[in-house]
Design an enzyme around this catalytic site. Structure first.
Site, PDB file in Angstrom:
ATOM      1  N   GLU A   6       0.825  -1.214   0.000  1.00 19.74           N
ATOM      2  CA  GLU A   6       0.000   0.000   0.000  1.00 19.74           C
ATOM      3  C   GLU A   6       0.860   1.265   0.000  1.00 19.74           C
ATOM      4  O   GLU A   6       0.540   2.249  -0.667  1.00 19.74           O
ATOM      5  CB  GLU A   6      -0.948   0.006   1.206  1.00 19.74           C
ATOM      6  N   CYS A 162     -14.525   1.703 -14.294  1.00 16.63           N
ATOM      7  CA  CYS A 162     -14.949   3.099 -14.114  1.00 16.63           C
ATOM      8  C   CYS A 162     -13.722   4.008 -14.208  1.00 16.63           C
ATOM      9  O   CYS A 162     -13.388   4.746 -13.282  1.00 16.63           O
ATOM     10  CB  CYS A 162     -15.656   3.243 -12.762  1.00 16.63           C
ATOM     11  N   CYS A 169     -19.051   1.522 -19.193  1.00 20.24           N
ATOM     12  CA  CYS A 169     -20.320   1.540 -18.446  1.00 20.24           C
ATOM     13  C   CYS A 169     -21.167   0.296 -18.726  1.00 20.24           C
ATOM     14  O   CYS A 169     -21.848  -0.210 -17.830  1.00 20.24           O
ATOM     15  CB  CYS A 169     -21.108   2.802 -18.784  1.00 20.24           C
ATOM     16  N   CYS A 172     -20.270  -2.524 -16.397  1.00 11.31           N
ATOM     17  CA  CYS A 172     -20.185  -2.212 -14.969  1.00 11.31           C
ATOM     18  C   CYS A 172     -21.201  -3.021 -14.170  1.00 11.31           C
ATOM     19  O   CYS A 172     -22.396  -3.010 -14.481  1.00 11.31           O
ATOM     20  CB  CYS A 172     -20.419  -0.719 -14.758  1.00 11.31           C
ATOM     21  N   CYS A 178     -26.079   3.649 -10.727  1.00 14.08           N
ATOM     22  CA  CYS A 178     -25.252   4.817 -11.063  1.00 14.08           C
ATOM     23  C   CYS A 178     -26.111   5.995 -11.501  1.00 14.08           C
ATOM     24  O   CYS A 178     -26.742   5.965 -12.568  1.00 14.08           O
ATOM     25  CB  CYS A 178     -24.256   4.448 -12.162  1.00 14.08           C
TER      26      CYS A 178
END
Length: 367
Positions: A6, A162, A169, A172, A178
């Site tokens: 991370e 995205c 889209c 998705c 959305c």
């Protein structure tokens, strides 16, 4: 392992990180191993990855866990952020959810984009008020039984579907939720009705967009139909990086075995490129004539050097996140040993092979 990944992935793409991560985990597979490493070793392995304070803080935090926390990592996002240097809100949430199963959300650039589109948030997505709202949403959404998987899935959705431009889209998995997509569909329906002279529908009572909402787009920035869902998120205009010029001298000599050696000096322990090694360098004010900057560099080297002996090689540009840096590169070959000015210390002579294995920045490799 999650913590290291991370930290490395802050401001750096996955493809770049993989090799660094594998080398790091092979060299220091445990907290205890990292705590025993020197900062020089850490900088050497981190060289080229950028944002060098990240590696330094990782090592500082590992030492703190070993010496002050009995070798036990904090288990909650709150404690991780409070106790470990270099661990902010996002990193704490990622470690706590992925490693320890804490039901806490995460907000990174990908999550910001997904949530802003899902909820039609058009206010500046970098503003503290919007960021706080996004954290509230992430914490409400996170799956209680599999928080680590959920957070990684949400980030992956932003990274692969995205995406900033030309989002997929149609593929998705949450498109039915959305609101940005719904708005695009309404725009298309409105345009179609207008084209065929049909009456337009009454707006939904749920549609926000009138006055006072801290999450809506400002009135001065109307919806751009050509952008579709990529109207979201909106960001404040980026600050232009400041420009800087630095004179740098590549000093070389023949070593005892006949190989060329180069003089390196270590940067201060704080600030830009902290603790890394570089050729002797001097920041320049803007607008200096070449002759003057040559004289200043000769004075900076700290022993009698005729400015005319410095050979101008050329200029190298390196873009840091906030600095557009130009290095004016000079060369000087020394036929005899010199006594180095203490102001330049710590310093050392290295071969080309040693140079590339040292803790040097990408900028110095360009030089």
């Amino acid at each position: 392992a999650v913590w290291v990944s991370e930290i490395m992935l802050q401001q750096t793409q996955v493809a770049t990180v993989i090799d660094y991560y594998n080398r790091w985990m092979q060299k220091w597979p445990t907290l205890q191993a990292l705590a025993q490493a020197s900062l020089e070793e850490v900088n050497k392995l981190w060289a080229g990855l950028g944002y060098y304070s990240r590696g330094k803080r990782l090592q500082e935090a590992a030492r703190k866990v070993v010496s002050e926390l009995d070798g036990r990592m904090p288990r909650t996002a709150e404690d991780l952020q409070k106790l470990l240097p270099g661990v902010g809100r996002y990193t704490a949430g990622a470690i706590a959810s992925i490693s320890y199963g804490q039901a806490t959300g995460v907000v990174d650039g990908n999550v910001i984009r997904v949530l802003c589109r899902l909820r039609c948030i058009g206010a500046d997505s970098s503003s503290p008020a919007v960021i706080d709202q996004l954290w509230d949403m992430a914490n409400a959404l996170v799956d209680r039984s599999r928080p680590g998987d959920f957070n990684q899935a949400l980030m992956e959705l932003g990274a692969t579907v995205c995406v900033p431009k030309a989002p997929l889209c149609g593929e998705c998995p949450v498109k039915q939720h959305c609101q940005a997509r719904r708005r695009v569909e309404k725009e298309l329906a409105f345009a179609s009705r207008k084209l065929f002279g049909k009456p337009t529908p009454v707006p939904d009572v749920e549609d926000c967009g009138v006055g006072g909402c801290p999450l809506c787009p400002p009135a001065a920035e109307p919806w751009d139909s050509s952008l579709g869902v990529t109207n979201f998120p909106r960001k404040a205009a980026k600050k232009q990086p400041r420009t800087a010029r630095t004179a740098t001298c590549v000093l070389e000599r023949r070593g005892c075995h006949g190989a060329l050696e180069y003089l390196m000096v270590q940067r201060p322990s704080s600030g830009l490129l902290a603790g890394l090694w570089e050729f002797p360098s001097l920041p320049l004010t803007q607008g200096l004539q070449e002759e003057k900057q040559r004289e200043m560099l000769a004075d900076h080297l700290g022993w009698p050097v005729m400015a005319g002996a410095l050979r101008l090689i050329g200029e190298v540009v390196h873009i840091f996140s906030h600095i557009h840096q130009t290095y004016v590169v000079y060369s000087l070959h020394l036929d005899e040993d010199v006594t180095l000015d203490p102001a330049l210390s710590p310093s050392c002579w290295v071969t080309e092979e040693e140079f590339h294995a040292s803790a040097v920045s990408t900028a110095m490799k360009k030089v």
